[in-house]
Design a protein around this motif. Structure first.
Motif, PDB file in Angstrom:
ATOM      1  N   ARG A 137      -1.289  11.164  -5.266  1.00 51.56           N
ATOM      2  CA  ARG A 137      -2.581  11.966  -5.297  1.00 51.56           C
ATOM      3  C   ARG A 137      -3.560  10.809  -5.303  1.00 51.56           C
ATOM      4  O   ARG A 137      -3.466   9.937  -5.900  1.00 51.56           O
ATOM      5  CB  ARG A 137      -2.285  13.030  -6.198  1.00 51.56           C
ATOM      6  N   GLU A 138      -4.710  11.572  -5.190  1.00 50.59           N
ATOM      7  CA  GLU A 138      -6.016  11.010  -5.429  1.00 50.59           C
ATOM      8  C   GLU A 138      -6.451  10.695  -6.777  1.00 50.59           C
ATOM      9  O   GLU A 138      -6.179  11.596  -7.678  1.00 50.59           O
ATOM     10  CB  GLU A 138      -7.289  11.871  -4.687  1.00 50.59           C
ATOM     11  N   GLY A 139      -7.132   9.603  -7.161  1.00 49.65           N
ATOM     12  CA  GLY A 139      -7.506   9.263  -8.450  1.00 49.65           C
ATOM     13  C   GLY A 139      -7.220   7.859  -8.798  1.00 49.65           C
ATOM     14  O   GLY A 139      -6.929   7.007  -8.027  1.00 49.65           O
ATOM     15  N   ASP A 140      -7.411   7.657 -10.258  1.00 52.73           N
ATOM     16  CA  ASP A 140      -7.262   6.558 -10.791  1.00 52.73           C
ATOM     17  C   ASP A 140      -5.887   6.664 -11.784  1.00 52.73           C
ATOM     18  O   ASP A 140      -5.945   7.303 -12.620  1.00 52.73           O
ATOM     19  CB  ASP A 140      -8.356   6.036 -11.733  1.00 52.73           C
ATOM     20  N   HIS A 141      -5.050   5.905 -11.307  1.00 55.05           N
ATOM     21  CA  HIS A 141      -3.693   5.781 -12.019  1.00 55.05           C
ATOM     22  C   HIS A 141      -3.228   4.670 -12.928  1.00 55.05           C
ATOM     23  O   HIS A 141      -3.143   3.607 -12.580  1.00 55.05           O
ATOM     24  CB  HIS A 141      -2.638   6.247 -11.057  1.00 55.05           C
ATOM     25  N   HIS A 161      -5.706   2.623  -7.477  1.00 53.97           N
ATOM     26  CA  HIS A 161      -6.827   3.461  -7.256  1.00 53.97           C
ATOM     27  C   HIS A 161      -7.024   4.122  -5.833  1.00 53.97           C
ATOM     28  O   HIS A 161      -6.655   3.551  -4.869  1.00 53.97           O
ATOM     29  CB  HIS A 161      -8.180   2.668  -7.264  1.00 53.97           C
ATOM     30  N   ILE A 162      -7.145   5.554  -5.513  1.00 59.23           N
ATOM     31  CA  ILE A 162      -6.690   6.211  -4.296  1.00 59.23           C
ATOM     32  C   ILE A 162      -7.784   7.303  -4.131  1.00 59.23           C
ATOM     33  O   ILE A 162      -8.084   7.919  -5.166  1.00 59.23           O
ATOM     34  CB  ILE A 162      -5.306   6.799  -4.319  1.00 59.23           C
ATOM     35  N   ARG A 163      -8.525   7.187  -2.901  1.00 55.95           N
ATOM     36  CA  ARG A 163      -9.501   7.800  -2.703  1.00 55.95           C
ATOM     37  C   ARG A 163      -9.155   8.480  -1.302  1.00 55.95           C
ATOM     38  O   ARG A 163      -8.830   7.634  -0.150  1.00 55.95           O
ATOM     39  CB  ARG A 163     -10.722   7.203  -2.700  1.00 55.95           C
ATOM     40  N   ASN A 164      -9.402   9.794  -0.976  1.00 57.28           N
ATOM     41  CA  ASN A 164      -9.044  10.636   0.292  1.00 57.28           C
ATOM     42  C   ASN A 164     -10.147  10.613   1.260  1.00 57.28           C
ATOM     43  O   ASN A 164     -10.322  11.181   2.535  1.00 57.28           O
ATOM     44  CB  ASN A 164      -8.457  11.835  -0.154  1.00 57.28           C
ATOM     45  N   ALA A 165     -11.582  10.214   0.618  1.00 60.35           N
ATOM     46  CA  ALA A 165     -12.636  10.460   1.458  1.00 60.35           C
ATOM     47  C   ALA A 165     -13.513   9.239   0.788  1.00 60.35           C
ATOM     48  O   ALA A 165     -13.513   9.061  -0.300  1.00 60.35           O
ATOM     49  CB  ALA A 165     -13.280  11.874   1.410  1.00 60.35           C
ATOM     50  N   ALA A 220       0.755  -1.128   0.061  1.00 57.94           N
ATOM     51  CA  ALA A 220       0.062   0.019   0.072  1.00 57.94           C
ATOM     52  C   ALA A 220       0.775   1.351  -0.015  1.00 57.94           C
ATOM     53  O   ALA A 220       0.448   2.174  -0.745  1.00 57.94           O
ATOM     54  CB  ALA A 220      -1.002   0.132   1.030  1.00 57.94           C
ATOM     55  N   ASN A 221       1.933   1.248   0.727  1.00 61.63           N
ATOM     56  CA  ASN A 221       2.848   2.371   0.874  1.00 61.63           C
ATOM     57  C   ASN A 221       3.525   2.474  -0.518  1.00 61.63           C
ATOM     58  O   ASN A 221       3.546   3.610  -1.030  1.00 61.63           O
ATOM     59  CB  ASN A 221       3.761   2.300   2.027  1.00 61.63           C
ATOM     60  N   THR A 222       3.949   1.482  -1.151  1.00 60.34           N
ATOM     61  CA  THR A 222       4.407   1.631  -2.414  1.00 60.34           C
ATOM     62  C   THR A 222       3.637   2.105  -3.492  1.00 60.34           C
ATOM     63  O   THR A 222       4.170   3.024  -4.267  1.00 60.34           O
ATOM     64  CB  THR A 222       5.079   0.370  -2.782  1.00 60.34           C
ATOM     65  N   VAL A 223       2.534   1.518  -3.495  1.00 62.25           N
ATOM     66  CA  VAL A 223       1.405   2.110  -4.444  1.00 62.25           C
ATOM     67  C   VAL A 223       1.390   3.680  -4.114  1.00 62.25           C
ATOM     68  O   VAL A 223       0.979   4.564  -5.222  1.00 62.25           O
ATOM     69  CB  VAL A 223      -0.052   1.325  -4.533  1.00 62.25           C
ATOM     70  N   PHE A 224       1.166   3.951  -2.850  1.00 57.51           N
ATOM     71  CA  PHE A 224       0.692   5.451  -2.653  1.00 57.51           C
ATOM     72  C   PHE A 224       1.957   6.409  -3.109  1.00 57.51           C
ATOM     73  O   PHE A 224       1.705   7.477  -3.553  1.00 57.51           O
ATOM     74  CB  PHE A 224       0.486   5.636  -1.338  1.00 57.51           C
TER      75      PHE A 224
END
Length: 299
Positions: free
Chosen positions: A23-27, A37-41, A14-18
């Motif tokens: 930043r938030e979004g689909d990458h 895929h990252i979401r902050n809320a 998870a830390n590597t992906v982040f």
């Protein structure tokens, strides 16, 4: 229950992906079909279509609604989708300090068939309950393979030769996981479900056409009533409802990604009446086309 070592391994990925996306979004990654895929809320429920893929939730959680059933998927769980399926999905656990993080890998149907043939796997039993979406706790060997695939983008000289090998390993390990029987079901020829899956694939390529139930049923060599029964049992929708969802989702994507207006989008996906398109769009997504797209662009 995952061990402490397994949880540490998941958190490290998870830390590597982040760190990669930041930043938030689909990458998109440097590997075709692999996205982060990252979401902050937490997010609002969103109608979308899940394709043949493996998703691994590394941090946070989400929930799907399918066939009027609520399916949570949280950190430490993997989700296999075996064919294109309309769902309602939303992130339920996420914050700026502890974002939702997931990896999704689109799977190659021909590779699945190849692996099944090479391993000479037995067909699923007739009484097995096939699930188009299955959710299970991580197989850590599978998690390790996904981690190696993600990290491979940092080694460009090895990427073309090693990525296909790791993707094949992922399919092999999936076959040996709790998801395996559902993949075998997908690959088994002659079953009613496999015939329906062929129709689903055909609909995805031909959704702009005016299509009758009888025409679709002929492709499966079933009567119209039997075809309708098997189709709804597998997808949770009638064939025409499924086709309508495909059209409306594609229209939404065209407006959101390519800037088409509602009239252009309705024509693009095969609607002859703009007013009918607007009514059906509002019924599915909760807002008229223009307001819905404005809302989506705020995320």
């Amino acid at each position: 229950m995952l061990t402490t070592n397994a949880n540490s391994q998941i958190q490290a990925l998870a830390n590597t992906v982040f760190a990669y996306s930041k930043r938030e979004g689909d990458h998109n990654t440097g590997i075709s079909g692999l996205t982060a895929h990252i979401r902050n809320a937490p997010t609002e429920p969103l109608h979308c279509i899940y394709t043949l893929s493996l998703a691994m939730v590394l941090q946070g959680g989400k929930q799907l609604s399918i066939h009027n059933e609520q399916l949570p998927c949280v950190a430490g769980q993997s989700m296999l989708t075996t064919f294109d399926l309309p769902v309602v999905s939303h992130v339920t656990e996420a914050s700026r300090h502890h974002p939702f993080i997931a990896l999704v890998l689109k799977l190659d149907y021909s590779l699945i068939m190849q692996v099944c043939a090479e391993l000479n796997l037995s067909k699923p039993s007739r009484d097995m309950r096939y699930q188009p979406i299955s959710i299970h706790e991580f197989d850590m060997e599978l998690c390790d393979a996904m981690s190696r695939l993600f990290r491979l983008q940092q080694q460009e000289k090895f990427l073309p030769s090693l990525a296909p090998l790791i993707e094949k390993e992922i399919i092999i390990r999936l076959m040996d996981s709790p998801h395996g029987m559902h993949l075998r079901h997908l690959a088994s020829a002659g079953s009613p479900s496999s015939q329906i899956l062929k129709v689903v694939a055909w609909l995805k390529q031909n959704f702009t056409q005016s299509i009758g139930i009888e025409t679709l049923a002929e492709q499966t060599h079933m009567s119209s009533s039997t075809f309708r029964q098997h189709f709804k049992a597998l997808t949770g929708a009638s064939p025409l409802q499924y086709l309508k969802t495909l059209r409306l989702q594609e229209a939404r994507d065209q407006m959101l990604m390519n800037g088409l207006d509602a009239s252009q989008a309705s024509s693009f996906v095969g609607y002859e009446s703009a007013s009918q398109f607007s009514r059906e769009y509002s019924r599915l997504f909760g807002l008229p086309p223009q307001k819905d797209i404005q809302r989506l662009r705020q995320f």
